[in-house]
Scaffold this active site. Structure first.
Site, PDB file in Angstrom:
ATOM      1  N   ASN A  62      -0.106  -1.031 -19.287  1.00 56.63           N
ATOM      2  CA  ASN A  62      -1.055  -1.560 -18.297  1.00 56.63           C
ATOM      3  C   ASN A  62      -1.410  -0.749 -17.109  1.00 56.63           C
ATOM      4  O   ASN A  62      -2.412  -0.623 -16.601  1.00 56.63           O
ATOM      5  CB  ASN A  62      -0.705  -3.010 -17.908  1.00 56.63           C
ATOM      6  CG  ASN A  62      -1.061  -3.860 -19.097  1.00 56.63           C
ATOM      7  OD1 ASN A  62      -1.881  -3.753 -19.774  1.00 56.63           O
ATOM      8  ND2 ASN A  62      -0.238  -4.939 -19.277  1.00 56.63           N
ATOM      9  N   ASP A  87       5.828  -0.093  -6.378  1.00 57.95           N
ATOM     10  CA  ASP A  87       6.828  -1.093  -6.458  1.00 57.95           C
ATOM     11  C   ASP A  87       6.146  -2.418  -6.046  1.00 57.95           C
ATOM     12  O   ASP A  87       5.262  -2.517  -5.002  1.00 57.95           O
ATOM     13  CB  ASP A  87       7.981  -1.086  -5.661  1.00 57.95           C
ATOM     14  CG  ASP A  87       9.303  -1.533  -6.142  1.00 57.95           C
ATOM     15  OD1 ASP A  87       9.425  -1.870  -7.368  1.00 57.95           O
ATOM     16  OD2 ASP A  87       9.640  -2.585  -5.147  1.00 57.95           O
ATOM     17  N   ASP A 104       1.790 -15.012 -11.754  1.00 60.38           N
ATOM     18  CA  ASP A 104       0.160 -15.357 -12.163  1.00 60.38           C
ATOM     19  C   ASP A 104      -0.096 -16.873 -12.360  1.00 60.38           C
ATOM     20  O   ASP A 104      -0.906 -17.601 -11.788  1.00 60.38           O
ATOM     21  CB  ASP A 104      -0.291 -14.462 -12.934  1.00 60.38           C
ATOM     22  CG  ASP A 104      -0.592 -12.972 -12.249  1.00 60.38           C
ATOM     23  OD1 ASP A 104      -0.284 -12.752 -10.934  1.00 60.38           O
ATOM     24  OD2 ASP A 104      -0.817 -12.209 -13.180  1.00 60.38           O
ATOM     25  N   ARG A 129      -2.067  -4.371  -6.134  1.00 57.56           N
ATOM     26  CA  ARG A 129      -1.771  -3.349  -7.000  1.00 57.56           C
ATOM     27  C   ARG A 129      -3.175  -2.334  -6.657  1.00 57.56           C
ATOM     28  O   ARG A 129      -3.036  -1.223  -6.403  1.00 57.56           O
ATOM     29  CB  ARG A 129      -1.397  -3.400  -8.281  1.00 57.56           C
ATOM     30  CG  ARG A 129      -1.052  -2.390  -9.059  1.00 57.56           C
ATOM     31  CD  ARG A 129      -0.304  -2.357 -10.235  1.00 57.56           C
ATOM     32  NE  ARG A 129       0.892  -3.214 -10.025  1.00 57.56           N
ATOM     33  CZ  ARG A 129       0.925  -4.438 -10.322  1.00 57.56           C
ATOM     34  NH1 ARG A 129       0.205  -5.234 -10.845  1.00 57.56           N
ATOM     35  NH2 ARG A 129       2.220  -5.083 -10.051  1.00 57.56           N
TER      36      ARG A 129
HETATM   37  P1  IMP Z   1       7.571  -3.862 -10.831  1.00 53.22           P
HETATM   38  O1  IMP Z   1       6.988  -3.440  -9.359  1.00 53.22           O
HETATM   39  O2  IMP Z   1       6.562  -3.669 -11.895  1.00 53.22           O
HETATM   40  O3  IMP Z   1       8.887  -3.755 -10.985  1.00 53.22           O
HETATM   41  O4  IMP Z   1       7.343  -5.754 -10.548  1.00 53.22           O
HETATM   42  C1  IMP Z   1       7.974  -6.388  -9.869  1.00 53.22           C
HETATM   43  C2  IMP Z   1       7.824  -7.999 -10.287  1.00 53.22           C
HETATM   44  O5  IMP Z   1       7.264  -8.624  -9.309  1.00 53.22           O
HETATM   45  C3  IMP Z   1       7.431  -8.351 -11.606  1.00 53.22           C
HETATM   46  O6  IMP Z   1       8.242  -8.317 -12.656  1.00 53.22           O
HETATM   47  C4  IMP Z   1       6.704  -9.499 -11.349  1.00 53.22           C
HETATM   48  O7  IMP Z   1       7.709 -10.333 -11.518  1.00 53.22           O
HETATM   49  C5  IMP Z   1       6.241  -9.548  -9.967  1.00 53.22           C
HETATM   50  N1  IMP Z   1       4.899  -9.068  -9.998  1.00 53.22           N
HETATM   51  C6  IMP Z   1       4.353  -7.946  -9.287  1.00 53.22           C
HETATM   52  N2  IMP Z   1       2.973  -7.931  -9.440  1.00 53.22           N
HETATM   53  C7  IMP Z   1       2.697  -8.942  -9.944  1.00 53.22           C
HETATM   54  C8  IMP Z   1       1.369  -9.564 -10.183  1.00 53.22           C
HETATM   55  O8  IMP Z   1       0.201  -8.767 -10.194  1.00 53.22           O
HETATM   56  N3  IMP Z   1       1.420 -10.639 -11.207  1.00 53.22           N
HETATM   57  C9  IMP Z   1       2.715 -11.547 -11.283  1.00 53.22           C
HETATM   58  N4  IMP Z   1       3.686 -10.940 -10.989  1.00 53.22           N
HETATM   59  C10 IMP Z   1       3.855  -9.837 -10.434  1.00 53.22           C
END
Ligand code: IMP
Length: 193
Positions: free
Chosen positions: A13, A71, A152, A176
């Site tokens: 994604n 991150d 979410d 993001r």
């Molecule tokens: P990473 O930065 O991809 O390691 O994500 C860190 C964690 O934050 C993810 O595993 C989710 O639990 C949470 N997270 C980050 N962005 C989102 C989002 O857009 N929706 C829901 N959870 C999120």
């Protein structure tokens, strides 16, 4: 002009989203897998920014092109900003919403504010730069919706959860994409025609 950049993740994604953003600039976005490298750096930082740089620098050491890494996580005001950088490790996979709802069970309506945060770190050997994005919301009382991932289904914007939005709607307000816009403007400025 820059023609190739690596995103320090194999997440499909995130890769697709980055390709959509950078293809108008004629920049190809490649994953570590596509570049034939792999690494699993330990995310030992205490901030999103530190962890994003750990990932970007680790992969930049392995390839001959600029690299960026993100991150992200969710910060809940009533929990003093937790789970924050520990969002991915807060509960066993798929149980993060239940865990957060449990930890918030005594928190009243007016104090359920939270935000998603994302930091993207960029490293190209000469320069390092980082870009942040935030998405403000509230934690609901039950899971609703099937889109998105992670927190979410309990993250409310107005009266809808992020999991009740289409991917396009989520992208237009997400932490993001806000951070990605910062990176996009930086790349355009630095490497543009
Ligand atoms: P990473 O930065 O991809 O390691 O994500 C860190 C964690 O934050 C993810 O595993 C989710 O639990 C949470 N997270 C980050 N962005 C989102 C989002 O857009 N929706 C829901 N959870 C999120």
């Amino acid at each position: 002009m820059l023609n190739k950049i690596m995103i320090a993740t194999n997440n499909a994604n995130k890769l697709r989203e980055a390709r959509e953003i950078f293809s108008p600039l004629g920049i190809e976005v490649v994953s570590p897998r596509e570049a034939g490298v792999s690494a699993d750096p330990e995310e030992t930082g205490t901030t999103f920014r530190e962890n994003a740089y750990i990932k970007a620098r680790t992969f930049h050491a392995l390839v001959d092109m600029p690299v960026f890494a993100d991150d992200s996580g969710i910060c809940v005001d009533a929990l003093d900003g937790r789970p924050g950088v520990y969002s991915a490790r807060y509960a066993p996979d798929g149980n993060e919403c239940e865990k957060l709802l449990g930890d918030m069970k005594d928190v009243p309506e007016g104090k359920r504010t939270a935000h998603y945060a994302c930091v993207i770190a960029f490293v190209d050997g000469d320069t390092e730069a980082d870009f942040s994005g935030i998405c403000e919301g509230r934690i609901g009382y039950e899971k609703r919706g099937t889109n998105g991932f992670g927190y979410d289904p309990i993250f409310l914007r107005g009266d809808r959860t992020m999991a009740e939005m289409t991917p396009e709607e989520k992208n237009s307000i997400s932490h993001r994409s806000a951070a990605m816009k910062g990176l996009y403007e930086f790349i355009k400025e630095r490497y543009g025609e």
